[in-house]
Every structure is written in structure tokens, then in C-alpha cells.
Scaffold this active site. Structure first.
Site, PDB file in Angstrom:
ATOM      1  N   GLY A   7     -27.583 -40.209  27.833  1.00 58.33           N
ATOM      2  CA  GLY A   7     -27.998 -39.611  29.111  1.00 58.33           C
ATOM      3  C   GLY A   7     -28.106 -38.113  28.999  1.00 58.33           C
ATOM      4  O   GLY A   7     -27.700 -37.378  29.919  1.00 58.33           O
ATOM      5  N   GLY A  57     -29.045 -35.561  31.785  1.00 57.78           N
ATOM      6  CA  GLY A  57     -28.251 -35.472  33.010  1.00 57.78           C
ATOM      7  C   GLY A  57     -27.727 -34.064  33.262  1.00 57.78           C
ATOM      8  O   GLY A  57     -27.664 -33.224  32.356  1.00 57.78           O
ATOM      9  N   ILE A  80     -24.643 -33.052  33.929  1.00 55.62           N
ATOM     10  CA  ILE A  80     -23.437 -32.754  33.135  1.00 55.62           C
ATOM     11  C   ILE A  80     -23.792 -32.724  31.643  1.00 55.62           C
ATOM     12  O   ILE A  80     -23.399 -31.815  30.905  1.00 55.62           O
ATOM     13  CB  ILE A  80     -22.334 -33.808  33.416  1.00 55.62           C
ATOM     14  CG1 ILE A  80     -21.836 -33.661  34.857  1.00 55.62           C
ATOM     15  CG2 ILE A  80     -21.181 -33.672  32.416  1.00 55.62           C
ATOM     16  CD1 ILE A  80     -20.867 -34.751  35.317  1.00 55.62           C
ATOM     17  N   ARG A  92     -34.619 -41.316  28.406  1.00 55.26           N
ATOM     18  CA  ARG A  92     -35.314 -42.550  28.794  1.00 55.26           C
ATOM     19  C   ARG A  92     -36.803 -42.540  28.471  1.00 55.26           C
ATOM     20  O   ARG A  92     -37.465 -43.553  28.644  1.00 55.26           O
ATOM     21  CB  ARG A  92     -35.094 -42.815  30.277  1.00 55.26           C
ATOM     22  CG  ARG A  92     -33.675 -43.297  30.514  1.00 55.26           C
ATOM     23  CD  ARG A  92     -33.589 -44.126  31.750  1.00 55.26           C
ATOM     24  NE  ARG A  92     -33.181 -43.359  32.906  1.00 55.26           N
ATOM     25  CZ  ARG A  92     -32.895 -43.905  34.060  1.00 55.26           C
ATOM     26  NH1 ARG A  92     -33.002 -45.206  34.222  1.00 55.26           N
ATOM     27  NH2 ARG A  92     -32.514 -43.159  35.067  1.00 55.26           N
ATOM     28  N   LYS A 126     -18.006 -47.341  38.440  1.00 57.17           N
ATOM     29  CA  LYS A 126     -17.135 -46.477  37.639  1.00 57.17           C
ATOM     30  C   LYS A 126     -15.763 -47.143  37.421  1.00 57.17           C
ATOM     31  O   LYS A 126     -15.135 -46.963  36.384  1.00 57.17           O
ATOM     32  CB  LYS A 126     -16.969 -45.098  38.302  1.00 57.17           C
ATOM     33  CG  LYS A 126     -18.257 -44.320  38.511  1.00 57.17           C
ATOM     34  CD  LYS A 126     -19.127 -44.195  37.280  1.00 57.17           C
ATOM     35  CE  LYS A 126     -18.736 -43.136  36.302  1.00 57.17           C
ATOM     36  NZ  LYS A 126     -19.704 -42.994  35.188  1.00 57.17           N
ATOM     37  N   VAL A 153     -18.882 -32.439  41.207  1.00 60.16           N
ATOM     38  CA  VAL A 153     -19.233 -31.450  40.170  1.00 60.16           C
ATOM     39  C   VAL A 153     -20.237 -30.450  40.739  1.00 60.16           C
ATOM     40  O   VAL A 153     -21.343 -30.835  41.119  1.00 60.16           O
ATOM     41  CB  VAL A 153     -19.827 -32.147  38.923  1.00 60.16           C
ATOM     42  CG1 VAL A 153     -20.119 -31.112  37.842  1.00 60.16           C
ATOM     43  CG2 VAL A 153     -18.852 -33.200  38.396  1.00 60.16           C
ATOM     44  N   SER A 182     -24.875 -33.941  43.135  1.00 64.28           N
ATOM     45  CA  SER A 182     -23.839 -33.002  43.584  1.00 64.28           C
ATOM     46  C   SER A 182     -24.396 -31.601  43.802  1.00 64.28           C
ATOM     47  O   SER A 182     -23.949 -30.887  44.708  1.00 64.28           O
ATOM     48  CB  SER A 182     -22.629 -32.998  42.653  1.00 64.28           C
ATOM     49  OG  SER A 182     -23.008 -32.904  41.316  1.00 64.28           O
TER      50      SER A 182
HETATM   51  P1  NAP Z   1     -27.350 -37.327  36.468  1.00 64.22           P
HETATM   52  O1  NAP Z   1     -27.855 -35.938  36.396  1.00 64.22           O
HETATM   53  O2  NAP Z   1     -28.020 -38.286  37.402  1.00 64.22           O
HETATM   54  O3  NAP Z   1     -27.335 -37.932  34.990  1.00 64.22           O
HETATM   55  C1  NAP Z   1     -27.224 -39.304  34.735  1.00 64.22           C
HETATM   56  C2  NAP Z   1     -27.773 -39.572  33.347  1.00 64.22           C
HETATM   57  O4  NAP Z   1     -27.706 -40.981  33.067  1.00 64.22           O
HETATM   58  C3  NAP Z   1     -29.248 -39.181  33.204  1.00 64.22           C
HETATM   59  O5  NAP Z   1     -29.505 -38.768  31.898  1.00 64.22           O
HETATM   60  C4  NAP Z   1     -29.972 -40.490  33.491  1.00 64.22           C
HETATM   61  O6  NAP Z   1     -31.267 -40.544  32.907  1.00 64.22           O
HETATM   62  C5  NAP Z   1     -29.021 -41.470  32.815  1.00 64.22           C
HETATM   63  N1  NAP Z   1     -29.162 -42.803  33.414  1.00 64.22           N
HETATM   64  C6  NAP Z   1     -28.909 -43.145  34.695  1.00 64.22           C
HETATM   65  N2  NAP Z   1     -29.148 -44.462  34.868  1.00 64.22           N
HETATM   66  C7  NAP Z   1     -29.566 -44.948  33.679  1.00 64.22           C
HETATM   67  C8  NAP Z   1     -29.987 -46.235  33.227  1.00 64.22           C
HETATM   68  N3  NAP Z   1     -30.014 -47.271  34.044  1.00 64.22           N
HETATM   69  N4  NAP Z   1     -30.371 -46.359  31.938  1.00 64.22           N
HETATM   70  C9  NAP Z   1     -30.347 -45.295  31.084  1.00 64.22           C
HETATM   71  N5  NAP Z   1     -29.950 -44.065  31.464  1.00 64.22           N
HETATM   72  C10 NAP Z   1     -29.576 -43.885  32.742  1.00 64.22           C
HETATM   73  O7  NAP Z   1     -25.816 -37.349  36.891  1.00 64.22           O
HETATM   74  P2  NAP Z   1     -24.567 -36.496  36.406  1.00 64.22           P
HETATM   75  O8  NAP Z   1     -23.978 -35.928  37.616  1.00 64.22           O
HETATM   76  O9  NAP Z   1     -24.880 -35.616  35.269  1.00 64.22           O
HETATM   77  O10 NAP Z   1     -23.620 -37.692  35.916  1.00 64.22           O
HETATM   78  C11 NAP Z   1     -23.292 -37.898  34.553  1.00 64.22           C
HETATM   79  C12 NAP Z   1     -22.041 -38.732  34.485  1.00 64.22           C
HETATM   80  O11 NAP Z   1     -20.997 -38.079  35.200  1.00 64.22           O
HETATM   81  C13 NAP Z   1     -22.182 -40.118  35.103  1.00 64.22           C
HETATM   82  O12 NAP Z   1     -21.444 -41.021  34.306  1.00 64.22           O
HETATM   83  C14 NAP Z   1     -21.524 -39.949  36.473  1.00 64.22           C
HETATM   84  O13 NAP Z   1     -21.030 -41.160  36.963  1.00 64.22           O
HETATM   85  C15 NAP Z   1     -20.407 -38.970  36.136  1.00 64.22           C
HETATM   86  N6  NAP Z   1     -19.879 -38.188  37.280  1.00 64.22           N
HETATM   87  C16 NAP Z   1     -20.682 -37.313  37.969  1.00 64.22           C
HETATM   88  C17 NAP Z   1     -20.128 -36.572  39.025  1.00 64.22           C
HETATM   89  C18 NAP Z   1     -20.923 -35.570  39.819  1.00 64.22           C
HETATM   90  O14 NAP Z   1     -20.453 -35.088  40.860  1.00 64.22           O
HETATM   91  N7  NAP Z   1     -22.102 -35.169  39.384  1.00 64.22           N
HETATM   92  C19 NAP Z   1     -18.771 -36.742  39.368  1.00 64.22           C
HETATM   93  C20 NAP Z   1     -18.004 -37.651  38.635  1.00 64.22           C
HETATM   94  C21 NAP Z   1     -18.564 -38.360  37.586  1.00 64.22           C
HETATM   95  P3  NAP Z   1     -32.540 -39.885  33.665  1.00 64.22           P
HETATM   96  O15 NAP Z   1     -32.378 -38.394  33.542  1.00 64.22           O
HETATM   97  O16 NAP Z   1     -33.700 -40.408  32.912  1.00 64.22           O
HETATM   98  O17 NAP Z   1     -32.465 -40.354  35.092  1.00 64.22           O
END
Ligand code: NAP
Length: 345
Positions: A12, A15, A17, A37, A177, A205, A222
Site C-alpha cells: 500500500g 497510502g 502513512i 494497485r 482491524k 493520524v 484523516s
Molecule cells: P490510505 O491513504 O487510504 O492508504 C491505504 C493504502 O492501502 C493505499 O495504498 C491503498 O491503495 C491500499 N489499499 C486499500 N484497500 C486496498 C485493497 N483492497 N487492495 C489493495 N490495496 C488496498 O490510508 P492510511 O491512512 O495511510 O492507512 C494506512 C494504514 O494505516 C491502514 O492499515 C489503516 O487501517 C491504518 N490506520 C490509519 C489511520 C488514520 O487515521 N489514517 C489510523 C489508524 C490506522 P490505493 O492508494 O490504490 O487506494
């Protein structure tokens, strides 16, 4: 730049993070292979890395279009035996999904299961870090009224029966999660892998995107929370929001420390909490630092009242002790986010 020769696989990589993780890894001299992806997303990330002045020879990408099959992970690890560290961040953060089970829970849980099983078959892999969330510790189901103090030992207890319907993405995300986190614990206990495993549990975040924001209509969940306060009209009600937060740069730092100091972190769930946050506080910080922005003032008194009526507290002090670095405070996190959003036209 140090001269690390290790290769890190980051799932990912596009994303919010993960881009910070990729950036910090390259700055520290690690080679990074990121999963994306599509080719367009991979090329776009590569050019952001180059435009930021980083050496793009330290970054390569592979395309993994979904997380539900094991085979794509097998292929990556077979083709790249140089990978010794895996950071699994990919997981759906999609609150507009129509089917929480298919679109959120299954990719999160199966992705975790399959990448762990695949990594186990590749003895070069020595360290594994997975991005969990504090939602795996808090019961957010409809009738659940979380009380008491949440720690590294807490679990949400969420099950699919708590979904109010297929579009209940809020509870669906909590289940995704939680179940992915439970799969990690089961794997650790039953399958005795050759690698260390750490789970990182971020709270909300905040903070800027790692690379230049070219389109502010596409901020992640976020960052969009801050953007929403920024879009309020001066006479509008500030929607209530309470929680704890962590800056995205510290989340990335924690992932890296987690594998670098695996003798201290192995087997742990590390919760990341830099303090409490409310939308009232976010609005106050924006008013103080950006006097030309015309939004509601934000009230510290309202903020305190909202936080007091929450009924739960968090104690992730053990995680902070293990990680051993100071977290970025809320004011800096919000100011840096807002500055970047205002700069993006
Ligand atoms: P994000 O920007 O939406 O990133 C999610 C990543 O996962 C992206 O690269 C996305 O690809 C990929 N992804 C999502 N669904 C997928 C699927 N079905 N198949 C393949 N790839 C997929 O979110 P983020 O905030 O950086 O989150 C990253 C991690 O941190 C996640 O595990 C999330 O649960 C965790 N987290 C986030 C927060 C927060 O507040 N942001 C808090 C706690 C935990 P695309 O770019 O192609 O969509």
C-alpha cells in the site's frame, strides 16, 4: 544518508502513512519495494520521490491489485529474495463502501493472513511490521459504550454481528482491524515464524502529506478531518469530534523503529497517542496560526467538556517507553497540515 543495504517491502505504498514510511526509509538508505494497485500509481509515486530530491534508484514498485489472494505475495517474495523486512500497511480505509464485509473486512483480514503465510515460506524475511489501529482496542459497536482505560492489551470485541447493515463502514472498519490483529496473534502463537512481528496501532493520524499535494480534493480520511474544519463557515456549528491523535511522521518513525529495535518490540502491539484532540481544538489552532482564515473560533471550554463526557481514557505509555522518542504536538501537526492544504491550489 546511512548505507543500509537491506530491502524493505511496503504494501500500500501509495497510502498517506506509507508514503511517509517510504520517504523516511529512502532517507535512511534502505532500498524500498512498494506494492501499488496500478502502473499509473507506481509511476506517479516514483516521480513524487524524484521531485522531492530523493534517489529513485532506491525505490521500485510491484503491482498487487487486491489483497485477497496469496499468490501475488508469493510472486513478490520469490522474485525479490533480497527482501528482509516487510511493512504491511495496505488495508481499506473506505467509509463510502457499499459492502463492508467484501470491501473492507475481507481484504484486511485475508491480506494479513496471506502475506504472513507467504512471508513464512521465505526464510530471508527477518522482520515484519503490520499497521493495525486503536480501533482494534475500542468497542465502537452500536450498543457498546466503551468505558475505563484502553491499553495495549485491550481488544474491541467487534464481530460481524455488530454490523447494522452492509453499509455500516464505521463498525466494518473496526471489525477489519480487530480481526486482522487477531490473525496476527494467532499466527505468532501457532505458527512460530522465523521473523519478528510488531503491530503499530495509530490513533487519528494528522500531519502533512509526504509529498506535494497537487489535488486537495483527494485527501485521505484523516487529513480530510482537518480539511472539513477548514471549510466551515464562520457561523457554522463545529461538529463534535473527540479522540487521540498522532502525527503521520511519527507513525512512519514508529514503523521503522519497530523493526530496527525488534529485540525490544517483538510480539508487541504499540499504541500511538500524542494527546487528545477535538474539532474545537483544531479550530482554535487554525484561528491562532492563520488569522486570515475565516472559520468558527473554537472553544477550549467546549473541548474540555466534550473530552470529559467521553467515558474512556487511553494509556499507551508502555508503547511510548518502548519506542523512546517524543511525539510531534497537535499544534505543529495541524499547522503543517493546514499550510500544505492552503498551498495546494
Ligand atoms: P490510505 O491513504 O487510504 O492508504 C491505504 C493504502 O492501502 C493505499 O495504498 C491503498 O491503495 C491500499 N489499499 C486499500 N484497500 C486496498 C485493497 N483492497 N487492495 C489493495 N490495496 C488496498 O490510508 P492510511 O491512512 O495511510 O492507512 C494506512 C494504514 O494505516 C491502514 O492499515 C489503516 O487501517 C491504518 N490506520 C490509519 C489511520 C488514520 O487515521 N489514517 C489510523 C489508524 C490506522 P490505493 O492508494 O490504490 O487506494
Amino acid at each position: 544518508m546511512s548505507t543500509q543495504s537491506e530491502t524493505v517491502f511496503v504494501t500500500g505504498a501509495t497510502g498517506f502513512i506509507a508514503q511517509h514510511i517510504v520517504k523516511q526509509l529512502i532517507e535512511k538508505g534502505y532500498k524500498v519495494i512498494g506494492s501499488v494497485r496500478s502502473k499509473d500509481k507506481g509511476e506517479n509515486l516514483k516521480s513524487l520521490i524524484t521531485e522531492a530530491g530523493l534517489d529513485s534508484n532506491f525505490f521500485d514498485y510491484v503491482i498487487i491489485t487486491n489483497l485477497i489472494d496469496k499468490q501475488p505475495f508469493d510472486e513478490v517474495f520469490s522474485k525479490h529474495p533480497e527482501i528482509s523486512i516487510v511493512l504491511h500497511t495496505a488495508s481499506p480505509v473506505d467509509f463510502n463502501a457499499k459492502d463492508a464485509i467484501k470491501e473492507i473486512i475481507e481484504p484486511a483480514v485475508l491480506g494479513t493472513k496471506h502475506i504472513l503465510q507467504s512471508a513464512k515460506q521465505h526464510p530471508n524475511i527477518k522482520k515484519f511490521v503490520i499497521t493495525s489501529s486503536i480501533v482494534a482496542t475500542i468497542d465502537v459497536s452500536e450498543d457498546g459504550k466503551p468505558k475505563g482505560t484502553i491499553t495495549e492489551e485491550s481488544w474491541s470485541g467487534l464481530e460481524t454481528k455488530h454490523l447494522s447493515g452492509p453499509e455500516d463502514t464505521f463498525v466494518g472498519y473496526g471489525i477489519s482491524k480487530t480481526h486482522a490483529g487477531q490473525e496476527v496473534v494467532r499466527f505468532q502463537n501457532e505458527e512460530h515464524p522465523n521473523f519478528t512481528i510488531v503491530s503499530i496501532l495509530p490513533s487519528y493520524v494528522f500531519g502533512p502529506q509526504a509529498f506535494e499535494v497537487k489535488d486537495k480534493s483527494q485527501l485521505n480520511f484523516s487529513a480530510e478531518l482537518v480539511n472539513k474544519v477548514l471549510k466551515l463557515k464562520p457561523n457554522e456549528e463545529i461538529p463534535p469530534l473527540t479522540g487521540i491523535f498522532i502525527d503521520v511522521r511519527d507513525v512512519a518513525h514508529a514503523h521503522i523503529k519497530a523493526f530496527q529495535e525488534s529485540q525490544k518490540t517483538n510480539g508487541k502491539r504499540l499504541g500511538l497517542d500524542a494527546g487528545e484532540v477535538t474539532n474545537e481544538l483544531i479550530a482554535s489552532i487554525i484561528n491562532k496560526n492563520f488569522p486570515k482564515v475565516d472559520i468558527p473560533k473554537g472553544s477550549i471550554e467546549k473541548s474540555n467538556n466534550q473530552l470529559q463526557s467521553r467515558g474512556i481514557g487511553f494509556d499507551f505509555s508502555e508503547s511510548k517507553k518502548i519506542l523512546g522518542f517524543d511525539y510531534i504536538p497537535l499544534e505543529k501537526s495541524i499547522v503543517d497540515s493546514v499550510q500544505q492544504i492552503l498551498n495546494a491550489k
